[in-house]
Design a protein around this motif. Sequence first.
Motif, PDB file in Angstrom:
ATOM      1  N   TYR A  36      -5.868   4.924   7.727  1.00 41.29           N
ATOM      2  CA  TYR A  36      -4.493   5.249   7.320  1.00 41.29           C
ATOM      3  C   TYR A  36      -3.427   4.921   8.360  1.00 41.29           C
ATOM      4  O   TYR A  36      -2.237   5.087   8.093  1.00 41.29           O
ATOM      5  CB  TYR A  36      -4.411   6.736   6.928  1.00 41.29           C
ATOM      6  CG  TYR A  36      -5.421   7.077   5.859  1.00 41.29           C
ATOM      7  CD1 TYR A  36      -5.310   6.501   4.594  1.00 41.29           C
ATOM      8  CD2 TYR A  36      -6.509   7.904   6.115  1.00 41.29           C
ATOM      9  CE1 TYR A  36      -6.254   6.768   3.611  1.00 41.29           C
ATOM     10  CE2 TYR A  36      -7.455   8.178   5.138  1.00 41.29           C
ATOM     11  CZ  TYR A  36      -7.320   7.603   3.888  1.00 41.29           C
ATOM     12  OH  TYR A  36      -8.255   7.854   2.917  1.00 41.29           O
ATOM     13  N   TYR A  42      -6.460   1.171   4.333  1.00 40.94           N
ATOM     14  CA  TYR A  42      -5.709   1.547   3.127  1.00 40.94           C
ATOM     15  C   TYR A  42      -4.217   1.235   3.227  1.00 40.94           C
ATOM     16  O   TYR A  42      -3.436   1.715   2.411  1.00 40.94           O
ATOM     17  CB  TYR A  42      -5.918   3.037   2.803  1.00 40.94           C
ATOM     18  CG  TYR A  42      -7.230   3.252   2.077  1.00 40.94           C
ATOM     19  CD1 TYR A  42      -7.361   2.900   0.743  1.00 40.94           C
ATOM     20  CD2 TYR A  42      -8.339   3.764   2.733  1.00 40.94           C
ATOM     21  CE1 TYR A  42      -8.562   3.055   0.077  1.00 40.94           C
ATOM     22  CE2 TYR A  42      -9.542   3.924   2.072  1.00 40.94           C
ATOM     23  CZ  TYR A  42      -9.648   3.578   0.739  1.00 40.94           C
ATOM     24  OH  TYR A  42     -10.829   3.718   0.077  1.00 40.94           O
ATOM     25  N   THR A  55     -13.441   1.157  -8.718  1.00 39.84           N
ATOM     26  CA  THR A  55     -13.559   2.557  -9.153  1.00 39.84           C
ATOM     27  C   THR A  55     -13.520   2.565 -10.692  1.00 39.84           C
ATOM     28  O   THR A  55     -13.207   1.547 -11.314  1.00 39.84           O
ATOM     29  CB  THR A  55     -12.394   3.397  -8.585  1.00 39.84           C
ATOM     30  OG1 THR A  55     -11.176   2.782  -8.990  1.00 39.84           O
ATOM     31  CG2 THR A  55     -12.449   3.476  -7.072  1.00 39.84           C
ATOM     32  N   HIS A  58     -10.984   0.735 -12.895  1.00 30.77           N
ATOM     33  CA  HIS A  58     -11.030  -0.728 -12.761  1.00 30.77           C
ATOM     34  C   HIS A  58     -12.185  -1.330 -13.562  1.00 30.77           C
ATOM     35  O   HIS A  58     -12.240  -2.543 -13.746  1.00 30.77           O
ATOM     36  CB  HIS A  58     -11.169  -1.132 -11.279  1.00 30.77           C
ATOM     37  CG  HIS A  58      -9.940  -0.839 -10.483  1.00 30.77           C
ATOM     38  ND1 HIS A  58      -8.992  -1.787 -10.209  1.00 30.77           N
ATOM     39  CD2 HIS A  58      -9.483   0.299  -9.937  1.00 30.77           C
ATOM     40  CE1 HIS A  58      -8.005  -1.246  -9.517  1.00 30.77           C
ATOM     41  NE2 HIS A  58      -8.289   0.026  -9.336  1.00 30.77           N
ATOM     42  N   GLY A  92      -3.832   5.337  -5.629  1.00 22.22           N
ATOM     43  CA  GLY A  92      -4.145   3.929  -5.342  1.00 22.22           C
ATOM     44  C   GLY A  92      -3.093   2.990  -5.922  1.00 22.22           C
ATOM     45  O   GLY A  92      -1.891   3.264  -5.873  1.00 22.22           O
ATOM     46  N   GLU A 115       0.409   9.604  -2.822  1.00 22.08           N
ATOM     47  CA  GLU A 115      -0.364   8.525  -2.187  1.00 22.08           C
ATOM     48  C   GLU A 115       0.029   8.397  -0.723  1.00 22.08           C
ATOM     49  O   GLU A 115       1.174   8.429  -0.360  1.00 22.08           O
ATOM     50  CB  GLU A 115      -0.059   7.230  -2.931  1.00 22.08           C
ATOM     51  CG  GLU A 115      -1.088   6.169  -3.046  1.00 22.08           C
ATOM     52  CD  GLU A 115      -2.399   6.235  -2.353  1.00 22.08           C
ATOM     53  OE1 GLU A 115      -3.404   6.360  -3.056  1.00 22.08           O
ATOM     54  OE2 GLU A 115      -2.473   6.105  -1.102  1.00 22.08           O
ATOM     55  N   SER A 117      -0.950   5.687   1.142  1.00 23.35           N
ATOM     56  CA  SER A 117      -0.830   4.270   1.508  1.00 23.35           C
ATOM     57  C   SER A 117       0.571   3.744   1.166  1.00 23.35           C
ATOM     58  O   SER A 117       1.006   3.835   0.010  1.00 23.35           O
ATOM     59  CB  SER A 117      -1.891   3.477   0.735  1.00 23.35           C
ATOM     60  OG  SER A 117      -1.486   2.145   0.577  1.00 23.35           O
ATOM     61  N   ASN A 154     -12.716  10.037   0.861  1.00 25.23           N
ATOM     62  CA  ASN A 154     -11.986   9.218   1.830  1.00 25.23           C
ATOM     63  C   ASN A 154     -11.112  10.047   2.774  1.00 25.23           C
ATOM     64  O   ASN A 154     -10.396   9.477   3.606  1.00 25.23           O
ATOM     65  CB  ASN A 154     -11.078   8.198   1.121  1.00 25.23           C
ATOM     66  CG  ASN A 154     -11.831   6.949   0.747  1.00 25.23           C
ATOM     67  OD1 ASN A 154     -11.748   6.503  -0.382  1.00 25.23           O
ATOM     68  ND2 ASN A 154     -12.571   6.382   1.682  1.00 25.23           N
ATOM     69  N   LEU A 155     -11.132  11.374   2.620  1.00 24.64           N
ATOM     70  CA  LEU A 155     -10.355  12.191   3.558  1.00 24.64           C
ATOM     71  C   LEU A 155     -11.106  12.218   4.884  1.00 24.64           C
ATOM     72  O   LEU A 155     -12.344  12.308   4.898  1.00 24.64           O
ATOM     73  CB  LEU A 155     -10.194  13.617   3.014  1.00 24.64           C
ATOM     74  CG  LEU A 155      -9.395  13.752   1.708  1.00 24.64           C
ATOM     75  CD1 LEU A 155      -9.373  15.203   1.250  1.00 24.64           C
ATOM     76  CD2 LEU A 155      -7.974  13.223   1.878  1.00 24.64           C
TER      77      LEU A 155
HETATM   78  C1  LIG Z   1     -10.887   5.332  -2.942  1.00 23.76           C
HETATM   79  S1  LIG Z   1      -9.197   5.231  -3.166  1.00 23.76           S
HETATM   80  C2  LIG Z   1      -9.079   5.729  -4.885  1.00 23.76           C
HETATM   81  C3  LIG Z   1      -7.866   5.206  -5.587  1.00 23.76           C
HETATM   82  C4  LIG Z   1      -7.763   5.543  -7.071  1.00 23.76           C
HETATM   83  N1  LIG Z   1      -7.788   6.953  -7.297  1.00 23.76           N
HETATM   84  C5  LIG Z   1      -8.847   4.878  -7.887  1.00 23.76           C
HETATM   85  O1  LIG Z   1      -9.657   5.580  -8.474  1.00 23.76           O
HETATM   86  O2  LIG Z   1      -8.886   3.637  -7.944  1.00 23.76           O
HETATM   87  C6  LIG Z   1      -8.565   6.644  -2.311  1.00 23.76           C
HETATM   88  C7  LIG Z   1      -7.047   6.682  -2.291  1.00 23.76           C
HETATM   89  O3  LIG Z   1      -6.614   7.927  -1.742  1.00 23.76           O
HETATM   90  C8  LIG Z   1      -5.507   7.703  -0.895  1.00 23.76           C
HETATM   91  N2  LIG Z   1      -5.392   8.862   0.014  1.00 23.76           N
HETATM   92  C9  LIG Z   1      -6.153   9.164   1.078  1.00 23.76           C
HETATM   93  N3  LIG Z   1      -5.769  10.324   1.640  1.00 23.76           N
HETATM   94  C10 LIG Z   1      -4.744  10.787   0.887  1.00 23.76           C
HETATM   95  C11 LIG Z   1      -3.951  11.961   0.928  1.00 23.76           C
HETATM   96  N4  LIG Z   1      -4.136  12.886   1.864  1.00 23.76           N
HETATM   97  N5  LIG Z   1      -2.991  12.118  -0.003  1.00 23.76           N
HETATM   98  C12 LIG Z   1      -2.808  11.175  -0.957  1.00 23.76           C
HETATM   99  N6  LIG Z   1      -3.524  10.037  -1.052  1.00 23.76           N
HETATM  100  C13 LIG Z   1      -4.494   9.857  -0.157  1.00 23.76           C
HETATM  101  C14 LIG Z   1      -5.833   6.383  -0.234  1.00 23.76           C
HETATM  102  O4  LIG Z   1      -4.688   5.761   0.311  1.00 23.76           O
HETATM  103  C15 LIG Z   1      -6.436   5.599  -1.405  1.00 23.76           C
HETATM  104  O5  LIG Z   1      -5.445   4.916  -2.132  1.00 23.76           O
END
Ligand SMILES: C[S@@+](CC[C@H](N)C(=O)[O-])C[C@H]1O[C@@H](n2cnc3c(N)ncnc32)[C@H](O)[C@@H]1O
Length: 360
Positions: A36, A42, A55, A58, A92, A115, A117, A154-155
């Motif tokens: 991040y 991301y 995912t 998609h 995303g 989001e 990103s 992804n956290l």
């Molecule tokens: C694996 S991607 C999934 C994207 C979408 N939900 C999908 O299913 O295609 C994880 C997304 O979570 C976002 N993200 C990560 N930490 C976040 C946070 N604390 N708050 C909001 N978005 C976050 C990332 O930037 C990324 O776009």
Amino acid sequence: MTEDPRHPPSVMERVRAAIAHHGPISFAEFMDISLYGPGGFYERPPIGERGHFITSPHVHPVFARLLSLALRDLWDRTGRPEPFRLVEMGAGDGTLAAQLLEQLAGLPLAYSAVERSPEARVRLAGLRIRVAEGLGDLGPELEGCVLANELIDNLPFHRVRRTSEGELVELRVAAGPSGLAEVEVPAPAEVERASPQLRRGEEAAVSLEALRLIEELAGFLTAGYVLLIDYGDASGRPAGPVHGYRDHRPVGEILRQPGGTDITAGVDFAAILRRAMELGLEAHGPVTQRDALLSLGYGTWTEAERERQGELLRSGAGAEAVRTWSGRNRADLLIDTEGLGGLNWLLLATPGLDPPGWIG
Ligand SMILES: C[S@@+](CC[C@H](N)C(=O)[O-])C[C@H]1O[C@@H](n2cnc3c(N)ncnc32)[C@H](O)[C@@H]1O
């Protein structure tokens, strides 16, 4: 770190600077910089067939179609508030948001996306929905629903290991002579408390951020539901190995190319359930995505598509029949437990709301 804007530091240099500043960094800090930070994985959405992984939204629009039935049901169960506020966290590139807006047309929907990103936020803004960087930007509270597909894994998380002597150690990231290296330090009490049960020699990811998010959601949601969809395990044991992901393939060497690969691990749903219930939320599930989609009518949809395919063939529209057949095959990945069907759906609810049948 003072930066020359004409030559911004690489992600590896940022990681090294953090280590030089305050010693070996937690794996959570390493992830935070690598995924991040500026130049991180991301910074722009990496998902889709031409990206690094796919995912559910998609794979096939039937995912959003069936999910929209679940969301309509949740709207009914909360007494059909107007507007129906739906917040998608970690939205995303907006693929799911765009499909859900279409499927939920006709409802008094107020859709917001949260989001982290920057480039994903730009794309989401193109959908003319409310876009925010954090939940707090959407106001103090919410009556409605929160949805997150593949966010929690992804956290940024810590890593721990139970040594052969039985001690729980945290695995930090240090600068070694030929690259980044893992070092062990005693696990802080907060990390130890949140850790799954580990046998000697076992490792796990411990996501304090996931628990903080549940706390934030419990404070934010006055009435309604939170639907979390992610890979993981609810047994209280390690929920899967930490791994990288790039070019649709797992990457073992997670310290080698910070910023160049996704970093993920199965979600410890037992820890999430525990914290949610401590905070007064009710929990339903988790159930597999396969079971959830089948309960929402996947079988009826696929049978109708098969019949349509037959009619297309009989009427001489062969190319369209092949497209229908291939769409059906592709959609099956959503319910294949060796594919996306193995994801877990967990529903959290404020007290007094009925559990929907589709979550088991
Ligand atoms: C694996 S991607 C999934 C994207 C979408 N939900 C999908 O299913 O295609 C994880 C997304 O979570 C976002 N993200 C990560 N930490 C976040 C946070 N604390 N708050 C909001 N978005 C976050 C990332 O930037 C990324 O776009």
